[in-house]
Design an enzyme around this catalytic site. Structure first.
Site, PDB file in Angstrom:
ATOM      1  N   GLY A  42       0.787  -1.231   0.000  1.00 19.19           N
ATOM      2  CA  GLY A  42       0.000   0.000   0.000  1.00 19.19           C
ATOM      3  C   GLY A  42       0.813   1.272   0.000  1.00 19.19           C
ATOM      4  N   GLU A  43       2.121   1.166   0.285  1.00 21.37           N
ATOM      5  CA  GLU A  43       2.931   2.392   0.256  1.00 21.37           C
ATOM      6  C   GLU A  43       3.074   2.901  -1.180  1.00 21.37           C
ATOM      7  OE1 GLU A  43       6.658   1.885   2.252  1.00 21.37           O
ATOM      8  OE2 GLU A  43       5.711   1.291   4.130  1.00 21.37           O
ATOM      9  N   LYS A 196     -31.285  25.748   6.978  1.00 25.57           N
ATOM     10  CA  LYS A 196     -31.030  24.304   7.087  1.00 25.57           C
ATOM     11  C   LYS A 196     -30.536  23.942   8.485  1.00 25.57           C
ATOM     12  CE  LYS A 196     -27.312  22.098   5.164  1.00 25.57           C
ATOM     13  NZ  LYS A 196     -26.472  21.682   4.036  1.00 25.57           N
TER      14      LYS A 196
HETATM   15  C1  R5P Z   1     -22.781  22.540   3.449  1.00 23.98           C
HETATM   16  O1  R5P Z   1     -23.212  23.490   4.046  1.00 23.98           O
HETATM   17  C2  R5P Z   1     -22.642  22.511   1.968  1.00 23.98           C
HETATM   18  O2  R5P Z   1     -22.799  23.751   1.373  1.00 23.98           O
HETATM   19  C3  R5P Z   1     -23.613  21.533   1.354  1.00 23.98           C
HETATM   20  O3  R5P Z   1     -24.922  22.040   1.475  1.00 23.98           O
HETATM   21  C4  R5P Z   1     -23.511  20.210   2.009  1.00 23.98           C
HETATM   22  O4  R5P Z   1     -22.173  19.811   2.142  1.00 23.98           O
HETATM   23  C5  R5P Z   1     -24.263  19.188   1.217  1.00 23.98           C
HETATM   24  O5  R5P Z   1     -24.112  17.963   1.828  1.00 23.98           O
HETATM   25  P1  R5P Z   1     -25.043  16.766   1.460  1.00 23.98           P
HETATM   26  O6  R5P Z   1     -25.113  16.663  -0.035  1.00 23.98           O
HETATM   27  O7  R5P Z   1     -24.348  15.588   2.085  1.00 23.98           O
HETATM   28  O8  R5P Z   1     -26.383  17.015   2.082  1.00 23.98           O
END
Ligand code: R5P
Length: 297
Positions: A42-43, A196
């Site tokens: 693996g190296e 979010k």
């Molecule tokens: C995080 O804030 C990024 O801007 C993306 O929204 C995030 O990384 C998306 O991740 P995933 O597709 O896993 O929901």
């Protein structure tokens, strides 16, 4: 002086595009591929092209980063031994930028550790839309003398303007506002961002901004999609609220595992990305902007 541009075989195509963009702008570039041998245990053994110009650039995107960090260590130290006096890293996708604080006691702050590691190896780092949340500049995360950020927002905006003129550009979280605002300003698109909350790797809760979605063409714009669950959840809400279509434009097409299927099942139409990470969704090249950034060093 001719610039030495080094890459690995799997990234020869984007490195060649970068060479061509730099040569079109008048810089002579000698593109060389680093030979890579993996031993049975693996190296790795690397061999750089010789002789090497005193001004050298290593092209290495850092998606699937762990082994590539060892490659960088071996390649950068060898380049110095071969006489590179100014050594730059062009890493269109910079890994480990999201863990910028210890959320729980004992957690490694990966951004600071990996940023410090890169700063020890290179004089300059050029990247595209790094995920900087609680730090304001790339140089805070990667304390090199020259830290340059290029954005994919403008080229994605131009693509979207052709394919979905007038679409509303939607950031799936507040952090995406920086790219959404920039992209929307280019062609006068309406724009907004969601709120979010992340509960786990594949578990996100999203609140759409309060507006009329009926009949609206929406393009979700973000720096990265990884598992695809952020995009999928936003898409489900948009379609339930009456949006006419939901397409996706991201700078970095990480698309881990079944991400594309997850997004498609949620109702996503087109998926577009820059060529920062090679993927079937790539529609725009970052080479001209990366070339400009290198020429500014
Ligand atoms: C995080 O804030 C990024 O801007 C993306 O929204 C995030 O990384 C998306 O991740 P995933 O597709 O896993 O929901």
């Amino acid at each position: 002086m001719t610039l030495a541009l080094l890459c690995f075989e799997d990234e020869h195509a984007p490195a060649l595009r970068l060479q061509q963009a730099m040569e079109s702008a008048g810089t002579a570039v000698d593109l060389g591929v680093i030979e890579r041998h993996r031993f049975p245990d693996g190296e790795l053994k690397l061999r750089l092209p010789t002789p090497l110009s005193p001004r050298a650039v290593l092209y290495r995107g850092l998606h699937q980063p762990n082994e590539k960090l060892v490659e960088l260590l071996l390649a950068a130290r060898t380049a110095r031994q071969l006489g590179a006096q100014h050594l730059s890293l062009v890493s269109p996708y910079l890994a480990y930028m999201r863990q910028d604080i210890a959320f729980q006691p004992g957690e490694a702050v990966s951004q600071r550790i990996v940023g410090g590691f890169l700063a020890d190896l290179f004089d300059a780092v050029v990247t595209v839309d790094p995920h900087l949340h609680r730090v304001a500049t790339l140089q805070e995360a990667v304390p090199v003398p020259q830290a340059v950020v290029v954005s994919g927002a403008a080229v994605l905006a131009d693509w979207v303007a052709q394919r979905r003129p007038g679409a509303l550009l939607l950031g799936p979280d507040e952090e995406a506002a920086q790219w959404v605002v920039q992209a929307a300003a280019r062609h006068g698109n309406p724009n907004a961002v969601c709120h979010k909350m992340r509960h786990g790797d594949k578990s996100v809760q999203i609140a759409l901004p309060p507006m009329h979605w009926g009949g609206q063409q929406v393009v979700i714009l973000d720096d990265v999609a990884s598992t695809g669950h952020t995009v999928a959840q936003a898409t489900r809400l948009l379609l339930a609220a009456g949006a006419a279509s939901v397409d996706v434009a991201v700078t970095h097409a990480l698309f881990a595992g079944d991400a594309l299927a997850v997004m498609r099942q949620a109702g996503v139409g087109e998926v577009w990305s820059t060529d920062c990470i090679a993927h079937g969704s790539n529609v725009v090249s970052m080479a001209p902007l990366l070339a400009q950034a290198l020429q500014s060093l």
